[in-house]
Scaffold this motif. Structure first.
Motif, PDB file in Angstrom:
ATOM      1  N   LYS A 240       0.831  -1.211   0.000  1.00 19.66           N
ATOM      2  CA  LYS A 240       0.000   0.000   0.000  1.00 19.66           C
ATOM      3  C   LYS A 240       0.864   1.259   0.000  1.00 19.66           C
ATOM      4  CE  LYS A 240      -3.900   2.226   2.341  1.00 19.66           C
ATOM      5  NZ  LYS A 240      -4.669   2.304   1.089  1.00 19.66           N
ATOM      6  N   ALA A 241       1.977   1.219   0.742  1.00 15.69           N
ATOM      7  CA  ALA A 241       2.887   2.364   0.770  1.00 15.69           C
ATOM      8  C   ALA A 241       3.515   2.601  -0.599  1.00 15.69           C
ATOM      9  CB  ALA A 241       3.973   2.142   1.815  1.00 15.69           C
ATOM     10  N   VAL A 242       3.860   1.521  -1.292  1.00 13.87           N
ATOM     11  CA  VAL A 242       4.419   1.648  -2.644  1.00 13.87           C
ATOM     12  C   VAL A 242       3.384   2.257  -3.579  1.00 13.87           C
ATOM     13  CG1 VAL A 242       5.216   0.340  -4.660  1.00 13.87           C
ATOM     14  CG2 VAL A 242       6.090  -0.216  -2.389  1.00 13.87           C
ATOM     15  N   GLU A 243       2.167   1.758  -3.515  1.00 16.07           N
ATOM     16  CA  GLU A 243       1.102   2.254  -4.395  1.00 16.07           C
ATOM     17  C   GLU A 243       0.787   3.722  -4.112  1.00 16.07           C
ATOM     18  OE1 GLU A 243      -1.947  -0.570  -3.622  1.00 16.07           O
ATOM     19  OE2 GLU A 243      -1.105  -2.099  -4.981  1.00 16.07           O
ATOM     20  N   GLN A 244       0.783   4.099  -2.828  1.00 14.51           N
ATOM     21  CA  GLN A 244       0.496   5.495  -2.490  1.00 14.51           C
ATOM     22  C   GLN A 244       1.602   6.415  -2.982  1.00 14.51           C
ATOM     23  OE1 GLN A 244      -2.445   6.804  -1.039  1.00 14.51           O
ATOM     24  NE2 GLN A 244      -1.408   8.572  -1.956  1.00 14.51           N
ATOM     25  N   ALA A 246       3.532   5.885  -5.539  1.00 14.89           N
ATOM     26  CA  ALA A 246       3.397   5.974  -6.991  1.00 14.89           C
ATOM     27  C   ALA A 246       2.300   6.952  -7.383  1.00 14.89           C
ATOM     28  CB  ALA A 246       3.113   4.590  -7.567  1.00 14.89           C
ATOM     29  N   MET A 247       1.177   6.908  -6.683  1.00 12.80           N
ATOM     30  CA  MET A 247       0.068   7.833  -6.981  1.00 12.80           C
ATOM     31  C   MET A 247       0.499   9.277  -6.751  1.00 12.80           C
ATOM     32  SD  MET A 247      -2.807   6.287  -7.976  1.00 12.80           S
ATOM     33  CE  MET A 247      -4.230   7.229  -7.378  1.00 12.80           C
ATOM     34  N   ASP A 248       1.197   9.534  -5.650  1.00 15.95           N
ATOM     35  CA  ASP A 248       1.638  10.900  -5.347  1.00 15.95           C
ATOM     36  C   ASP A 248       2.618  11.409  -6.401  1.00 15.95           C
ATOM     37  OD1 ASP A 248       0.103  10.755  -3.061  1.00 15.95           O
ATOM     38  OD2 ASP A 248       1.802  10.367  -1.712  1.00 15.95           O
ATOM     39  N   VAL A 249       3.584  10.548  -6.769  1.00 16.01           N
ATOM     40  CA  VAL A 249       4.579  10.957  -7.768  1.00 16.01           C
ATOM     41  C   VAL A 249       3.913  11.187  -9.124  1.00 16.01           C
ATOM     42  CG1 VAL A 249       6.584  10.145  -9.090  1.00 16.01           C
ATOM     43  CG2 VAL A 249       6.509   9.829  -6.612  1.00 16.01           C
ATOM     44  N   ALA A 250       2.985  10.288  -9.497  1.00 18.60           N
ATOM     45  CA  ALA A 250       2.311  10.413 -10.792  1.00 18.60           C
ATOM     46  C   ALA A 250       1.465  11.669 -10.856  1.00 18.60           C
ATOM     47  CB  ALA A 250       1.448   9.177 -11.043  1.00 18.60           C
ATOM     48  N   VAL A 285      -1.675   3.964 -13.150  1.00 22.49           N
ATOM     49  CA  VAL A 285      -0.402   4.163 -12.444  1.00 22.49           C
ATOM     50  C   VAL A 285       0.068   2.827 -11.881  1.00 22.49           C
ATOM     51  CG1 VAL A 285       0.788   5.336 -10.556  1.00 22.49           C
ATOM     52  CG2 VAL A 285      -1.010   6.534 -11.841  1.00 22.49           C
ATOM     53  N   LYS A 286       1.315   2.488 -12.138  1.00 26.28           N
ATOM     54  CA  LYS A 286       1.914   1.282 -11.586  1.00 26.28           C
ATOM     55  C   LYS A 286       3.174   1.674 -10.819  1.00 26.28           C
ATOM     56  CE  LYS A 286      -1.042  -1.653 -13.142  1.00 26.28           C
ATOM     57  NZ  LYS A 286      -1.915  -2.394 -12.204  1.00 26.28           N
ATOM     58  N   GLY A 287       3.220   1.305  -9.559  1.00 26.51           N
ATOM     59  CA  GLY A 287       4.379   1.598  -8.726  1.00 26.51           C
ATOM     60  C   GLY A 287       5.091   0.332  -8.317  1.00 26.51           C
ATOM     61  N   LEU A 315      -0.243   5.408 -19.436  1.00 23.31           N
ATOM     62  CA  LEU A 315       0.343   4.579 -18.387  1.00 23.31           C
ATOM     63  C   LEU A 315       1.531   5.309 -17.790  1.00 23.31           C
ATOM     64  CD1 LEU A 315       0.684   1.795 -16.914  1.00 23.31           C
ATOM     65  CD2 LEU A 315       2.151   1.124 -18.843  1.00 23.31           C
ATOM     66  N   ILE A 316       1.543   5.388 -16.467  1.00 23.47           N
ATOM     67  CA  ILE A 316       2.702   5.927 -15.749  1.00 23.47           C
ATOM     68  C   ILE A 316       3.276   4.817 -14.880  1.00 23.47           C
ATOM     69  CG2 ILE A 316       3.506   7.526 -13.967  1.00 23.47           C
ATOM     70  CD1 ILE A 316       1.539   9.569 -14.949  1.00 23.47           C
ATOM     71  N   ILE A 317       4.526   4.477 -15.114  1.00 23.08           N
ATOM     72  CA  ILE A 317       5.219   3.502 -14.284  1.00 23.08           C
ATOM     73  C   ILE A 317       6.204   4.261 -13.387  1.00 23.08           C
ATOM     74  CG2 ILE A 317       6.676   1.458 -14.232  1.00 23.08           C
ATOM     75  CD1 ILE A 317       5.739   0.829 -17.064  1.00 23.08           C
ATOM     76  N   VAL A 318       6.054   4.089 -12.087  1.00 26.18           N
ATOM     77  CA  VAL A 318       6.973   4.701 -11.124  1.00 26.18           C
ATOM     78  C   VAL A 318       7.816   3.564 -10.536  1.00 26.18           C
ATOM     79  CG1 VAL A 318       7.236   6.180  -9.108  1.00 26.18           C
ATOM     80  CG2 VAL A 318       5.241   6.456 -10.606  1.00 26.18           C
ATOM     81  N   SER A 319       9.044   3.464 -10.989  1.00 28.16           N
ATOM     82  CA  SER A 319       9.935   2.387 -10.541  1.00 28.16           C
ATOM     83  C   SER A 319      10.948   2.910  -9.531  1.00 28.16           C
ATOM     84  CB  SER A 319      10.652   1.766 -11.748  1.00 28.16           C
ATOM     85  OG  SER A 319      11.419   2.741 -12.419  1.00 28.16           O
ATOM     86  N   SER A 320      11.698   1.999  -8.952  1.00 26.06           N
ATOM     87  CA  SER A 320      12.765   2.328  -7.991  1.00 26.06           C
ATOM     88  C   SER A 320      12.249   3.081  -6.770  1.00 26.06           C
ATOM     89  CB  SER A 320      13.881   3.132  -8.672  1.00 26.06           C
ATOM     90  OG  SER A 320      14.467   2.405  -9.717  1.00 26.06           O
ATOM     91  N   ILE A 321      11.030   2.776  -6.344  1.00 21.40           N
ATOM     92  CA  ILE A 321      10.514   3.342  -5.100  1.00 21.40           C
ATOM     93  C   ILE A 321      11.244   2.672  -3.934  1.00 21.40           C
ATOM     94  CG2 ILE A 321       8.488   3.493  -3.591  1.00 21.40           C
ATOM     95  CD1 ILE A 321       6.779   3.700  -6.126  1.00 21.40           C
ATOM     96  N   ARG A 322      11.669   3.461  -2.970  1.00 20.18           N
ATOM     97  CA  ARG A 322      12.369   2.929  -1.806  1.00 20.18           C
ATOM     98  C   ARG A 322      11.440   2.925  -0.602  1.00 20.18           C
ATOM     99  NH1 ARG A 322      14.585   1.208  -5.398  1.00 20.18           N
ATOM    100  NH2 ARG A 322      16.625   1.795  -6.219  1.00 20.18           N
TER     101      ARG A 322
END
Length: 362
Positions: A240-244, A246-250, A285-287, A315-322
């Protein structure tokens, strides 16, 4: 240890695939003497691997049946590299002409995909070693002293694959063996293997699609884990933290491009309705914690949307989320954005990963 390494180098020019007296001696030195000497460093090397050193493993081989050009001794975490074809490990190689010893970190020739380990084609193997070098650079700021070319003089296919699978390498010339501190070199190699394992443990080397497959597999088969991936899988709060994140960054990215953004994720099979100059597009959005953005996971409804409204979706892919965790609470940071406007889903390969089965007539 120096005497053992030097003698193996001296025997290398006498290589034969047959079990000649020279190859018998080389085999004893590799499989017994050198392995035992590295095993003697276990406490220090295991400590350098951190938590991954709890299941420290050392192995050696000079060929199964016929002798190999490149005998080797490796050490690693058994969990992260249960056999030489899987995962990353520290491995010692010898130039075929006996001119040098090579202390390296390399990987096996397979990876997790669609629920099992599959052989890596050359371009995938190159991507794996490049990824590992990036992790080491991120951690240490340099590859030194493991920045020597992985050139061992191999001529046969299997030994050549060892060269290709080498991520980082330190070369010690035969003439320098007597003056080199191999205990310290092995320790430094273990220090560089540790962040690679840490990155793998959070799925950074897997695509989003492969990460999701592992999580689904773990939920459906809790007693089974793919080799080298035991314990991996994002928990629901971490996911859920990864998805959130990604949504914020997108959302921030879309607004920076001039779009008005409306969050539709609660009631639609897409995440944002984005409007620019009167034109609306539906954005998915995909995180992912992965450093790779070439495989994503989608539901049937999401696939249907992008197929039926092709040209009107993005499509927005947000990769390398820490991910970070504090008292059980996860939060995400960072993230690299890839923006695919007018995404053509048919340009991507679609592979079924799971099926829902229902009794007919019910």
């Amino acid at each position: 240890m120096r005497e053992t390494l030097a003698r193996i180098c001296e025997l290398q020019p006498e290589y034969s695939p047959e079990n000649t007296p020279a190859m018998q001696e080389r085999g004893r030195l590799v499989r017994s003497d050198l392995k035992s000497e590295i095993e003697g460093l276990r406490p220090r090397l295991a400590a350098a691997l951190g938590s991954f050193g709890r299941d420290f493993l050392s192995e050696a081989s000079d060929g199964i049946g016929r002798k190999t050009e490149l005998p080797w001794v490796r050490f690693c975490s058994r969990n992260m590299s249960p056999n030489p074809t899987e995962g990353f490990y520290c491995v010692t190689h010898f130039s075929t002409d006996g001119s040098a010893v090579h202390i390296t970190v390399g990987c096996g020739s397979s990876r997790f995909h669609k629920g099992s380990s599959v052989p890596l084609p050359d371009h995938e193997l190159d991507a794996q070693t490049e990824w590992a070098r990036g992790v080491v650079l991120e951690e240490f700021g340099t590859l030194a002293p493991f920045d020597d070319p992985a050139e061992f003089g191999a001529r046969r296919p299997l030994p050549l694959s060892f060269q290709r699978a080498t991520a980082i390498s330190h070369r010690v010339a035969y003439s320098d063996i007597s003056a080199s501190d191999f205990d310290d070199l092995f320790h430094q190699a273990a220090q560089r293997l540790r962040p690679i394992y840490t990155a793998q443990a959070s799925g950074r080397d897997l695509t989003d699609a492969d990460q999701r497959e592992l999580e689904i597999s773990a939920a459906l088969n809790p007693l089974h884990r793919p080799s080298g991936r035991q314990g991996y899988g994002l928990s629901a709060p971490a996911r859920k933290a990864v998805e959130q994140r990604a949504m914020d960054v997108a959302a921030q990215f879309l607004r920076s491009k001039g779009y008005a953004v409306r969050d539709t994720s609660a009631s639609n099979p897409f995440d944002f309705e984005a409007t620019l100059s009167g034109k609306q597009i539906k954005v998915e959005v995909k995180g992912t914690t992965s450093d790779r953005a070439d495989g994503i996971f989608m539901t049937a409804n999401e696939v249907e949307l992008h197929m039926s409204e092709k040209g009107n979706t993005g499509l927005i892919i947000v990769s390398s989320i820490r991910l970070s965790e504090n008292s059980g609470v996860f939060s995400g940071s960072g993230g690299n954005v890839e923006w695919l406007l007018g995404w053509d889903i048919d340009a991507w390969l679609r592979e079924p990963t799971a099926f829902r089965l229902t009794r007919s007539g019910i």
